[in-house]
Write an enzyme that holds these catalytic residues in place. Sequence first.
Site, mmCIF file in Angstrom:
data_model
loop_
_atom_site.group_PDB
_atom_site.id
_atom_site.type_symbol
_atom_site.label_atom_id
_atom_site.label_comp_id
_atom_site.label_asym_id
_atom_site.label_seq_id
_atom_site.Cartn_x
_atom_site.Cartn_y
_atom_site.Cartn_z
ATOM 1 C CD GLU A 143 -2.800 -1.103 2.488
ATOM 2 O OE1 GLU A 143 -2.800 -0.112 3.240
ATOM 3 O OE2 GLU A 143 -3.517 -2.095 2.685
ATOM 4 C CG HIS B 225 -6.043 0.708 4.772
ATOM 5 N ND1 HIS B 225 -4.922 0.005 5.065
ATOM 6 C CD2 HIS B 225 -6.838 0.600 5.863
ATOM 7 C CE1 HIS B 225 -5.015 -0.508 6.286
ATOM 8 N NE2 HIS B 225 -6.185 -0.154 6.795
HETATM 9 P P1 NAD Z 1 -10.427 -7.895 17.148
HETATM 10 O O1 NAD Z 1 -9.132 -8.175 17.824
HETATM 11 O O2 NAD Z 1 -11.557 -7.367 17.957
HETATM 12 O O3 NAD Z 1 -10.933 -9.223 16.416
HETATM 13 C C1 NAD Z 1 -10.105 -10.081 15.695
HETATM 14 C C2 NAD Z 1 -10.641 -11.488 15.878
HETATM 15 O O4 NAD Z 1 -9.859 -12.359 15.049
HETATM 16 C C3 NAD Z 1 -10.522 -11.992 17.328
HETATM 17 O O5 NAD Z 1 -11.782 -12.426 17.812
HETATM 18 C C4 NAD Z 1 -9.530 -13.154 17.219
HETATM 19 O O6 NAD Z 1 -9.837 -14.213 18.098
HETATM 20 C C5 NAD Z 1 -9.716 -13.574 15.763
HETATM 21 N N1 NAD Z 1 -8.596 -14.343 15.232
HETATM 22 C C6 NAD Z 1 -7.269 -14.203 15.525
HETATM 23 N N2 NAD Z 1 -6.567 -15.115 14.825
HETATM 24 C C7 NAD Z 1 -7.453 -15.817 14.086
HETATM 25 C C8 NAD Z 1 -7.336 -16.898 13.159
HETATM 26 N N3 NAD Z 1 -6.146 -17.439 12.883
HETATM 27 N N4 NAD Z 1 -8.458 -17.377 12.576
HETATM 28 C C9 NAD Z 1 -9.678 -16.829 12.857
HETATM 29 N N5 NAD Z 1 -9.853 -15.838 13.751
HETATM 30 C C10 NAD Z 1 -8.747 -15.327 14.343
HETATM 31 O O7 NAD Z 1 -10.090 -6.915 15.929
HETATM 32 P P2 NAD Z 1 -11.111 -6.051 15.072
HETATM 33 O O8 NAD Z 1 -11.269 -4.717 15.706
HETATM 34 O O9 NAD Z 1 -12.318 -6.859 14.746
HETATM 35 O O10 NAD Z 1 -10.222 -5.829 13.751
HETATM 36 C C11 NAD Z 1 -9.809 -6.922 12.942
HETATM 37 C C12 NAD Z 1 -8.727 -6.458 11.980
HETATM 38 O O11 NAD Z 1 -9.300 -5.559 11.038
HETATM 39 C C13 NAD Z 1 -7.609 -5.642 12.630
HETATM 40 O O12 NAD Z 1 -6.603 -6.465 13.157
HETATM 41 C C14 NAD Z 1 -7.103 -4.775 11.503
HETATM 42 O O13 NAD Z 1 -6.043 -5.423 10.851
HETATM 43 C C15 NAD Z 1 -8.292 -4.688 10.556
HETATM 44 N N6 NAD Z 1 -8.865 -3.320 10.462
HETATM 45 C C16 NAD Z 1 -8.915 -2.710 9.252
HETATM 46 C C17 NAD Z 1 -9.483 -1.452 9.112
HETATM 47 C C18 NAD Z 1 -9.586 -0.787 7.758
HETATM 48 O O14 NAD Z 1 -9.741 0.432 7.677
HETATM 49 N N7 NAD Z 1 -9.518 -1.527 6.677
HETATM 50 C C19 NAD Z 1 -9.995 -0.790 10.233
HETATM 51 C C20 NAD Z 1 -9.948 -1.442 11.467
HETATM 52 C C21 NAD Z 1 -9.380 -2.703 11.566
#
Ligand code: NAD
Length: 304
Positions: A260, A278
């Site tokens: 990115e 993003h």
């Molecule tokens: P979170 O930590 O609340 O949830 C992530 C979930 O993934 C957890 O419940 C965890 O148990 C699960 N997990 C971890 N490893 C795993 C695996 N191998 N298989 C399946 N599940 C698994 O995080 P969130 O707030 O829901 O955010 C998730 C991700 O989204 C962030 O880590 C970030 O990278 C991404 N994000 C992107 C944007 C964007 O603008 N595109 C914005 C916010 C977050």
Amino acid sequence: MKIVVSEFIWEEGLQILSEQGDVVYNADLWKEDLVRELVDADALVVRNQTRVTREMIRRASRLKVIGRLGVGLDNIDLAAAREAGIPVVYARNANAISVAEYVFAAMLTFARRLEEATAHVKGGGWNRRLYTRMELYGKTLGLIGTGEIGTRLAHRAQAFGMKILGYDPFIPPYEVACTEFGVQLTDLETVLSRADFVSLHVPLNSATRNLINRETLALMKPSAYLINTSRGGVVNEDDLYHALKEGRISGAALDVLVQEPPQDSPLFKLDNVILTPHIAGLTEEAQVKTSVLVAQEVVKILRG
Ligand code: NAD
């Protein structure tokens, strides 16, 4: 106190930081000489483009806290920060609703094709049969990761009358929300093979890198769509390109990419791909919340 902010931040957050110390704010500092600024800095505030490396942390000998304006800490060397005793604070769930709404925008785009239909009409067309599409009602949404974003998405999908399958091996903290929002928790294969829309909500780490690859894509239905708002590295882009080109899945919406911004990508040539820079978490509401929350956490640590 010297506080270095290396990427864009909303005014509300900047104000809080400015009351605590001298803020060096340059939204492009991550491209320039960030290391020089960090030598005598007490705090560093980043988004997701700044790579906070071990070497950077070693040279920033006064650093007391790292603030991350968002969620997903894969751009920060967490082990190095931990060893140096520097806490990393971030905006847990401040943009979760925005991301969940983005996923809906993507699903509805695939389902109804409003932009394409508009171009069709503006171009003189009126083919109603061509734009007779599908309802989300009754379709199956597959969540990979049912944390903050996954559960908020489930809540909204429930209201649309969708069936919801979820895969998350570390579920306990979100089990109640999953039950409440009708998520049927199951294994990865079941989610991939039954879902009409597969949406990724996992952090990027060694277990999730390339989770969506040739083998896992092969489990998806040819009529299914993939939506990735997590991190580019969770999807093998080469394998996805071939799956899309050969019609092994119907489409993909990618808010995040391995590189990115991307230099160039064969994905650009495909019609069945939505690409956004993003922005899933980038709404005015989420960014005010994120900036204020992270600024407050940073100040709290600086004040001891
Ligand atoms: P979170 O930590 O609340 O949830 C992530 C979930 O993934 C957890 O419940 C965890 O148990 C699960 N997990 C971890 N490893 C795993 C695996 N191998 N298989 C399946 N599940 C698994 O995080 P969130 O707030 O829901 O955010 C998730 C991700 O989204 C962030 O880590 C970030 O990278 C991404 N994000 C992107 C944007 C964007 O603008 N595109 C914005 C916010 C977050």
